[in-house]
Design an enzyme around this catalytic site. Structure first.
Site, PDB file in Angstrom:
ATOM      1  N   SER A 295      69.859  15.503  27.751  1.00  0.00           N
ATOM      2  CA  SER A 295      68.810  14.652  28.311  1.00  0.00           C
ATOM      3  C   SER A 295      69.470  13.728  29.328  1.00  0.00           C
ATOM      4  CB  SER A 295      68.100  13.842  27.238  1.00  0.00           C
ATOM      5  OG  SER A 295      68.921  12.782  26.788  1.00  0.00           O
TER       6      SER A 295
ATOM      7  N   GLU B 297      74.827  14.900  28.820  1.00  0.00           N
ATOM      8  CA  GLU B 297      74.172  13.635  29.165  1.00  0.00           C
ATOM      9  C   GLU B 297      73.990  13.565  30.682  1.00  0.00           C
ATOM     10  OE1 GLU B 297      75.217  10.225  25.902  1.00  0.00           O
ATOM     11  OE2 GLU B 297      76.488  10.331  27.675  1.00  0.00           O
ATOM     12  N   CYS B 298      72.784  13.309  31.126  1.00  0.00           N
ATOM     13  CA  CYS B 298      72.485  13.051  32.533  1.00  0.00           C
ATOM     14  C   CYS B 298      73.038  14.177  33.420  1.00  0.00           C
ATOM     15  CB  CYS B 298      73.015  11.683  32.942  1.00  0.00           C
ATOM     16  SG  CYS B 298      72.215  11.011  34.415  1.00  0.00           S
ATOM     17  N   GLY B 299      74.112  13.951  34.164  1.00  0.00           N
ATOM     18  CA  GLY B 299      74.664  14.999  34.999  1.00  0.00           C
ATOM     19  C   GLY B 299      75.053  16.223  34.208  1.00  0.00           C
TER      20      GLY B 299
END
Length: 438
Positions: free
Chosen positions: A432, A332-334
């Site tokens: 994502s 997720e993200c990072g």
């Protein structure tokens, strides 16, 4: 019986909600009260400060992502064994977005749903009696929401305090305190908000200073007495219906350190309640995901601040690649950025990442991306079958330089029905910038 609760709200962001919230939490904890902390809205950083101030884990409640049943169950659970619940609002009290599961994502939704009175902190810099007009509007805006009192913030003088306080009290609304301007008590910040609690130097002393500041300038006893007169509506419910989301695997390896800290506690608890086992490891300590796990979850955080150390963590990188040969990995993200080919830091230096997805990101070219997101899975996934719908949010500054391959999901924001590909998936690896909430 549910503990009484209150919500700290404001007319806008940067009004002093965090200062008052942490000061109250710490002051009451020092007095011997058991304080259950809550954060309204999608936020990872404030809850860590709540936990440091109270000694109890903070829970996020969000009416855009969560339905009413989940909100009331989480609230009931967090109040167990507590003397009081203190919730920190987000943005302005009524700020939100359309199309939510149980509201618009506003802090006012949570206060109304759970019967928590609002203590309004109002920044009076640049105004005096006009503060009463603003408070009147907030207090009358939604009949479901009760404003129990006001704390003035950034008061310049005794005359300034008196002008604003007398005008507000003429409305029949109590002024519970007045905080003077004091730059010394401000907590350090970075691009996503406050510096993380675990990285803040002398955190205990800072929290005690906030508590002293609030005790000196706010009638804490009056705040609590006003809250205890209101009955919370959060009912106890069966635990097996409390799950925010079914676990994606039985044994889940979760990265956790200063680079990977954005993992919602309510998800972890929900997965444990469903029988899953969570095993934490630290990429910054060059630890690989445990081999006996079924899935590896890389949360968001601040990998851009630690890109050099992550690139040099060869045990972590090689272990992650081996894990991905046979078991699912999701970022997720990072965490998504680390699964890519490279990450460019703020200084413009490129660092090699895991290379499991055809993704290149840059923090040197910064652009803010934030907001609620609807998403539906673009293919079968441990999180659900093709088309399964997710609710969450996006909040990052990274820029995508290259993103090639099949999407993880199709997503839309709260203001549009246009779906766009989000993230990537390939050979059991996915990710994502989407943060899952419910």
């Amino acid at each position: 019986m549910n503990a009484p609760g209150l919500l700290i709200g404001a007319a806008r962001s940067s009004s002093g909600k965090t200062t008052l919230t942490l000061g109250l939490m710490r002051a009451l904890t020092r007095r011997g009260s058991c304080v259950a902390p809550v954060k309204c809205g999608p936020d990872y950083i404030d809850p860590a400060f709540h936990a440091a101030a109270t000694g109890r884990a903070s829970v996020n409640l969000d009416s855009w992502a969560m339905d009413a049943d989940l909100i009331t169950r989480l609230a009931a659970r967090t109040s167990e064994g507590a003397d009081i619940v203190i919730a920190e609002g987000a943005m302005g009290l009524f700020d939100g977005a359309p199309g939510g599961a149980a509201g618009v994502g506003a802090s006012a939704d949570i206060a109304a749903m759970l019967g928590w009175p609002v203590v309004l902190i109002h920044d009076v810099s640049g105004q005096a009696q006009t503060a009463a007009a603003i408070v009147r509007g907030i207090a009358a805006h939604d009949a479901r929401v009760k404003v129990a009192g006001v704390v003035l913030n950034r008061v310049a003088s005794e005359r300034h305090r008196r002008l604003a306080a007398e005008a507000i009290e003429a409305l029949g609304i109590k002024v519970l305190g007045a905080l003077p301007r004091d730059e010394k008590i401000i907590l350090p910040e970075r691009h996503l908000g406050l510096v993380q609690a675990g990285e803040t130097q002398d955190l205990d002393q800072r929290l005690d200073a906030l508590a002293d500041f609030v005790e000196t300038h706010v009638d804490v006893t009056a705040v609590i007495e006003g809250v205890r007169s209101v009955t919370s509506r959060a009912a106890r419910q069966e635990r097996d219906r409390e799950r925010a989301f079914p676990p994606p695997a039985q044994r889940i390896a979760v990265a956790r350190d200063d680079a990977f800290s954005f993992f919602y506690p309510h998800l972890a608890q929900s997965w444990r309640d469903a029988g899953a086992d969570l095993f934490f490891f630290s990429p910054l300590a060059d630890e690989a995901p445990p081999n006996d796990c079924d899935l590896c979850w890389l949360p968001g955080g601040y990998p851009e601040l630690h890109a050099g150390r992550l690139a040099a963590a060869q045990n972590f990188m090689s272990g992650l690649r081996r894990f991905a040969e046979a078991r699912w990995v999701h970022g997720e993200c990072g965490g998504y950025m680390v699964l890519g080919r490279s990450l460019i830091d703020a200084a413009g230096e490129a660092h090699e990442m895991a290379g499991l997805l055809e993704l290149e990101t840059s923090f040197a070219k910064r652009k803010l991306h934030l907001g609620y997101r609807h998403a539906r899975l673009a293919a079968d996934h441990p999180l659900g079958v093709l088309g399964f719908r997710l609710r969450g949010h996006e909040f990052h500054y990274a820029t995508v330089l290259r993103e090639e391959g099949a999407p993880f999901a199709l997503a839309q924001d709260a203001y549009s029905e246009d779906e766009r590909p989000a993230g990537l998936t390939r050979n059991g690896v996915s990710g994502s910038f989407f943060h899952l909430m419910a």
